[in-house]
Each structure stands twice: as structure tokens, then as C-alpha cells.
Design an enzyme around this catalytic site. Structure first.
Site, PDB file in Angstrom:
ATOM      1  N   GLU A   1       7.589   3.195 -22.797  1.00 45.46           N
ATOM      2  CA  GLU A   1       7.676   1.776 -23.130  1.00 45.46           C
ATOM      3  C   GLU A   1       7.389   1.683 -24.627  1.00 45.46           C
ATOM      4  O   GLU A   1       6.250   1.879 -25.055  1.00 45.46           O
ATOM      5  CB  GLU A   1       6.651   0.967 -22.343  1.00 45.46           C
TER       6      GLU A   1
ATOM      7  N   ASP B   1       2.951   3.853 -20.863  1.00 43.05           N
ATOM      8  CA  ASP B   1       2.723   2.441 -21.165  1.00 43.05           C
ATOM      9  C   ASP B   1       2.296   2.215 -22.609  1.00 43.05           C
ATOM     10  O   ASP B   1       1.411   2.921 -23.115  1.00 43.05           O
ATOM     11  CB  ASP B   1       1.636   1.920 -20.216  1.00 43.05           C
TER      12      ASP B   1
ATOM     13  N   ASP C   1       0.819  -1.206   0.000  1.00 43.00           N
ATOM     14  CA  ASP C   1       0.000   0.000   0.000  1.00 43.00           C
ATOM     15  C   ASP C   1       0.860   1.266   0.000  1.00 43.00           C
ATOM     16  O   ASP C   1       2.088   1.212   0.142  1.00 43.00           O
ATOM     17  CB  ASP C   1      -0.954   0.000   1.201  1.00 43.00           C
TER      18      ASP C   1
ATOM     19  N   ASP D   1       2.613   5.532 -13.600  1.00 44.17           N
ATOM     20  CA  ASP D   1       2.301   4.929 -14.889  1.00 44.17           C
ATOM     21  C   ASP D   1       1.223   5.732 -15.596  1.00 44.17           C
ATOM     22  O   ASP D   1       0.258   6.185 -14.968  1.00 44.17           O
ATOM     23  CB  ASP D   1       1.807   3.492 -14.702  1.00 44.17           C
TER      24      ASP D   1
ATOM     25  N   HIS E   1       8.634  -5.189 -13.952  1.00 42.45           N
ATOM     26  CA  HIS E   1       7.451  -5.954 -13.540  1.00 42.45           C
ATOM     27  C   HIS E   1       6.928  -6.877 -14.630  1.00 42.45           C
ATOM     28  O   HIS E   1       6.092  -7.740 -14.355  1.00 42.45           O
ATOM     29  CB  HIS E   1       6.339  -4.985 -13.131  1.00 42.45           C
ATOM     30  N   ASP E   2       7.390  -6.683 -15.856  1.00 38.62           N
ATOM     31  CA  ASP E   2       6.925  -7.494 -16.992  1.00 38.62           C
ATOM     32  C   ASP E   2       7.952  -8.544 -17.413  1.00 38.62           C
ATOM     33  O   ASP E   2       7.775  -9.191 -18.449  1.00 38.62           O
ATOM     34  CB  ASP E   2       6.626  -6.596 -18.196  1.00 38.62           C
TER      35      ASP E   2
END
Length: 556
Positions: A256, A199, A29, A98, A328-329
Site C-alpha cells: 500500500e 500496510d 471468524d 496484513d 476495505h478502505d
């Protein structure tokens, strides 16, 4: 090159769901981020990129946004986010969020209104098209598998989604959509954001005729990237976006970008480019198989060196890349780019050194700084990622056993990077007092922040030294603006390059091989700045590198 405030910064990506849980619900959080700001400051971080914390059904881990102006209750409140901005500013740090504007969630009010009236105003916020002879409008395969076209119930229409069916693409040809998005972006920048990670931005430009292409798989479909690759005019769209938002705030933007046209680099990240920087995915692309994860090959050193060196050379006189080992990807870099004999502390320190001292802006992903590895799951149900489940199914269809398909996921799953951050060797790695939303990697017993802080030879303390060197008064200029010049390319298993600026030269030399290597230095006067080896010496102008040894030298 005009100097910008972000050029000499080091960034850190937080995947909030897995970072730090303070209320025991098993999900990280905003309060957990606030709690760890001093840790990040001590590490040497300037820019914090927080993956999506907007309101979302979390079909794709928050990359399906249902309300751009709200914080998901799982993460906290807008008041807590405002507190985070204040606390970050106190520490002379910056927050980047993001920006997901190629698509939204199917639960967004715009899409709900579009479904209520598929021929009305809000339908034009998306791509609603009639089918052809009872089939979808074209034969594209989405990034997550299956057709990009989803039927609209009660009509002969379909809507377009490049990703999951719950992520309808927004129509950037509609001025109202652009105005709404620009308004939202400026609202966040007014609030105090330093910028955005943008993104999947290359996807916003579509060929509105949506032509079909020859199938590239047994499903009769072809990758949606075929359509993206054949589309022109993205530059005008991105320049309009920049001028109406980012440029007015001197905002930092990291894009990205896949499928960029070969000659577009300057247009994207040159001095007056659309973005401040863009991620270098050259290494990650080496992990792709022809049909998916199941037929990919391990990354070979020669290919890794060539891909990253080529990317550096292309950018030398143009702009800055954002250099990454993982995000994270992607699976963990320590489990992907190091040979089996190098997947240890020494190898991880070596990989960090060659990456973070490249020309560009270093992005560290949470847990990378302590050497977190891929996590082996017991069965497919332990994975959460929608893409992993699809790739597992693809492997089964290709004739793999369940055990073999699971092994494929172990090497490639995005969930490898999403397992909870390992803060201590206490229960659940100190991430939560509750039940974590995703399995904790069992190796937290020996790989965790608390233990590494107390070990001067740990990966974490090495990262601190490495970042400190990059930002030091004496070497900051050369390690920020110095040109990249490849070195010792004819040497097997040696990853080496110079950073050169005016009369200052630094060289990085790493041995990715299993045997020790002796490198003849080109200059006689050299000063050792950093190494992951004990008692490193230079004799007769030769430097001896152990397996996975690295040294950083100033050449006098």
C-alpha cells in the site's frame, strides 16, 4: 521479465470481521473462512488476502496490533489458523496476511514499557520528542485528524502517531525495532504464509528533525504527508526489509503505497523491486476533496480513463500493478465509478471486465463479485469507522446539515465496504445467526451469493466467466504478460485497450455512455471471447455497444 509464481494469479481480499460468522457472535471468524474456501476456489481465486486478525483493541479495525504473534480471540485460535493454512494448501491456494509495521497499538507491551519509562530503552522504540514553547514539536495533522503529537502524561514529551493516537509509530531508526519486526515476519513465513499485504509502508521513513510547514487548514496544521513527501532514503529501508525477510522465502508482497516519489516505480516494483506489486490507487485518488470528503466531486469518466490508462502505461515495461475496484478502505466501486444509469448488473459486469483484464494482478474484494453497493445509514451512530466520524464532523464544521453530512458519508465511508457479506436472502444475509457487528445492507434480499449462483446471468456467474477467460490455457499468457495499449481514446465514453503479446492480440471495448455506441474495428477477423450483452454481433467490421455494454475480442 523473470516469471514469478504470482504473475498469473487472481487475489481475493477477505475482511474477516464481515465475511462469515460461524459461532453467532456477530463477528466473522477463521472457521467462517474455512467454510467458504470451496466457494472461493470455484470463483477462480488463487491468493487470499486476510485483513488483520492479530490481537488488537480494534480502535482502527485491527490495524492497531497489540501482539503480532497472537490471533484475536474474536476471530478464533492459532490452531484454527493453522488448520486454515492446511485447507488452503489442499486447494492449491495461498494465504497473504496484513503486515502492519509502521505502527502498533498503544496496548502493545513495547509501548506500555515506553510509558513506564519515557526516557528509557523502550521509549526509543517510538518517537518521543520534547514540545516547543508549550506546543507540540511540529504542526502535522494525522490521517485521522488532529495533531500527530500526543502528550506523555507527567512529562514535557510527546509521542508521534501518523494515524490514531492509539497507534504510535514505530522507530525504524532503532536496529532493535527492525530486528524484532524481521524476526516476527520470518516467523509467519516459516509458518506457511505466502506473503503479505504491506500496510502504509511509505510512512516508516521520517525526517527526524520533524520540521513544521505552512498550515493548509484553519486548524493551523498541515497534513503529515508534507513531511513524508520531503523525506528521502525510503529505498534503503525497504531493501533491507526485503533482503532480511521476503526475498529468502520467494514471498509475494503487495504494498500500500501513497506519496511515492515520481521516479521510484522501478525501485518499488521493477524486476528486483522492493515488492512484488503495489496497488493502483489512481482511480481512488479522484474521489479526494481538497479539504475532505465534503468537497469532493463525483468521478467523471474522462478522469477515470486517463488516471487508469496513465498508471498502466507507466508500468508496461517496469512491473505489475495490483488492480482494484474497491477494498476495505474505500466505498463500493459500483457506487463510485459507474454513472447513475450504469449502477446495475450490466454496468457492474462492464466495470469488472475493464478492470480484471488490465495488465497486473487483479484483486477482488469480498462482495464485489456479487455487485454489492454502498449502504445508506440512518444516522452517524450506525457507522463504526473512526475516519467516517471525523469526516462527518468536518462536514458539519464546513456548514453542512446533519442530513447533508450523512449523505457525504454514504458516498465515501469505508464502512460501505465493511457491511457483512451477503450470502443469502435469509436473516442477516446469512452472515450470522446473532446480531451483526455492523448493519447489513438491506439490499441483501436481492443481492446475495445463493440467488446469484442459481442465475446464469448473474454478476457472480459473469465474474466466474471473466476469471476463467483470464486464466484459460489459450489466453493466459497474453492476459498476464501482454502489453497494455490504449485504444479509441478519441471516442467519448469509450474505455478500450489492447493486450498484446507476440502474435496474440486481445481487445476490450466498453461503452460507459448512456447512448449506444458503434465502434469501427481496425481488423476484419475478430473472435468474440466474452460480452455482457445478449446476441452481440459484428457487422461490416462494426460492433454495436449498448449503454454499459462491453465486449472482449481476439483479433486474428
Amino acid at each position: 521479465m523473470e516469471k514469478k509464481w504470482w504473475h498469473d494469479k487472481v487475489a481475493y481480499q477477505i475482511y474477516p470481521k464481515s465475511f462469515n460468522d460461524t459461532n453467532g457472535d456477530g463477528i466473522g471468524d477463521i472457521r467462517g473462512i474455512i467454510e467458504k474456501l470451496d466457494y472461493l476456489k470455484d470463483l477462480g481465486i488463487d491468493i487470499i488476502w486476510i485483513s488483520p486478525i492479530y490481537k488488537s483493541p480494534f480502535v482502527d479495525q485491527g490495524y492497531d496490533i497489540s501482539d503480532y504473534y497472537s490471533i484475536a480471540e474474536e476471530f478464533g485460535t492459532m490452531e484454527e489458523f493453522d488448520e486454515l493454512l492446511v485447507e488452503v494448501k489442499k486447494r492449491d491456494m495461498y494465504i497473504v496476511m496484513d503486515l502492519v509495521i509502521n505502527h502498533c497499538s498503544d496496548k502493545h507491551i513495547w509501548f506500555q514499557k515506553a510509558l513506564e519509562d519515557p526516557y528509557g530503552e523502550y521509549a526509543d522504540y517510538f518517537y518521543f520528542r520534547k514540545g516547543k514553547d508549550g506546543n507540540p514539536p511540529s504542526n502535522y495533522r494525522s490521517y485521522f485528524g488532529g495533531s500527530v503529537w500526543e502528550p506523555v502524561k507527567g512529562t514535557d514529551l510527546y509521542y508521534f502517531h501518523a494515524f490514531a493516537k492509539e497507534q504510535p509509530d514505530l522507530n525504524w531508526n532503532n536496529p532493535k525495532v527492525k530486528d524484532e519486526l524481521y524476526k516476527m515476519i520470518n516467523w509467519w513465513l516459516d509458518k506457511g504464509l505466502a506473503g503479505f499485504r504491506v500496510d502504509a509502508i511509505i510512512n516508516v521513513k521520517k525526517d527526524l528533525s520533524f520540521p513544521s510547514f505552512a498550515a493548509d487548514g484553519d486548524d493551523g496544521l498541515t497534513s503529515v504527508t508534507k513531511m513524508i513527501d520531503s523525506t528521502y532514503g525510503i529505498g534503503e529501508v525497504l531493501e533491507d526489509l526485503k533482503k532480511n525477510t521476503f526475498e529468502k522465502y520467494d514471498a509475494f508482497t503487495v504494498a500500500e503505497v501513497f506519496n511515492m516519489k515520481e521516479d521510484s516505480l522501478k525501485e518499488f516494483i521493477g524486476e528486483n523491486g522492493h515488492f512484488s506489486t503495489m496497488f493502483d490507487f489512481s482511480a481512488h485518488l479522484l474521489t479526494n476533496g481538497e479539504h475532505g470528503w465534503y468537497d469532493s466531486k463525483p468521478v467523471e469518466f474522462e478522469n477515470y480513463r486517463k488516471a487508469t490508462f496513465d498508471a498502466q502505461r507507466k508500468c508496461n515495461d517496469i512491473g505489475f500493478l495490483a488492480n482494484i475496484i474497491e477494498n476495505h478502505d474505500e466505498p463500493r466501486g459500483a457506487s463510485t465509478y459507474l454513472p447513475s444509469y450504469g449502477q446495475n448488473d450490466k454496468g457492474i459486469k462492464m466495470l469488472a471486465t475493464v478492470n480484471i483484464l488490465l495488465r497486473g494482478i487483479p484483486f477482488i474484494y469480498q462482495g464485489q463479485e456479487i455487485g454489492m453497493r454502498n449502504c445508506r445509514m440512518n444516522n452517524i451512530k450506525e457507522y463504526n469507522d473512526i475516519g467516517t466520524v471525523n469526516e462527518y464532523d468536518n462536514a458539519l464544521k464546513a456548514g453542512f446539515s446533519k442530513e447533508e453530512a450523512l449523505e457525504v458519508c454514504y458516498h465515501h465511508s469505508r464502512d460501505n465496504a465493511r457491511t457483512p457479506m451477503q450470502w443469502s436472502n435469509s436473516e442477516n444475509a446469512g452472515f450470522t445467526t446473532g446480531t451483526p457487528w455492523l448493519k447489513v445492507n438491506p439490499n441483501y434480499i436481492c443481492i446475495n451469493v445463493e440467488d446469484e449462483l442459481n442465475d446464469e446471468n448473474s454478476v457472480l456467474n459473469y465474474y466466474k466467466k471473466l476469471i476463467s477467460l483470464r486464466k484459460s490455457k489459450e489466453y493466459k499468457e497474453v492476459l498476464t504478460y501482454g502489453n497494455f495499449v490504449a485504444a479509441y481514446e478519441d471516442e467519448d465514453n469509450i474505455y478500450s485497450y489492447y493486450r498484446k503479446l507476440d502474435n496474440k492480440t486481445v481487445i476490450v471495448i466498453a461503452n460507459f455512455g448512456e447512448e449506444e455506441a458503434i465502434i469501427k474495428l481496425e481488423n476484419k477477423e475478430n473472435k468474440i471471447l466474452l460480452s455482457n450483452m445478449d446476441n452481440i454481433t459484428i457487422n461490416n467490421n462494426n460492433v454495436k455497444l449498448e449503454s454499459c455494454g462491453v465486449v472482449v475480442l481476439e483479433i486474428k
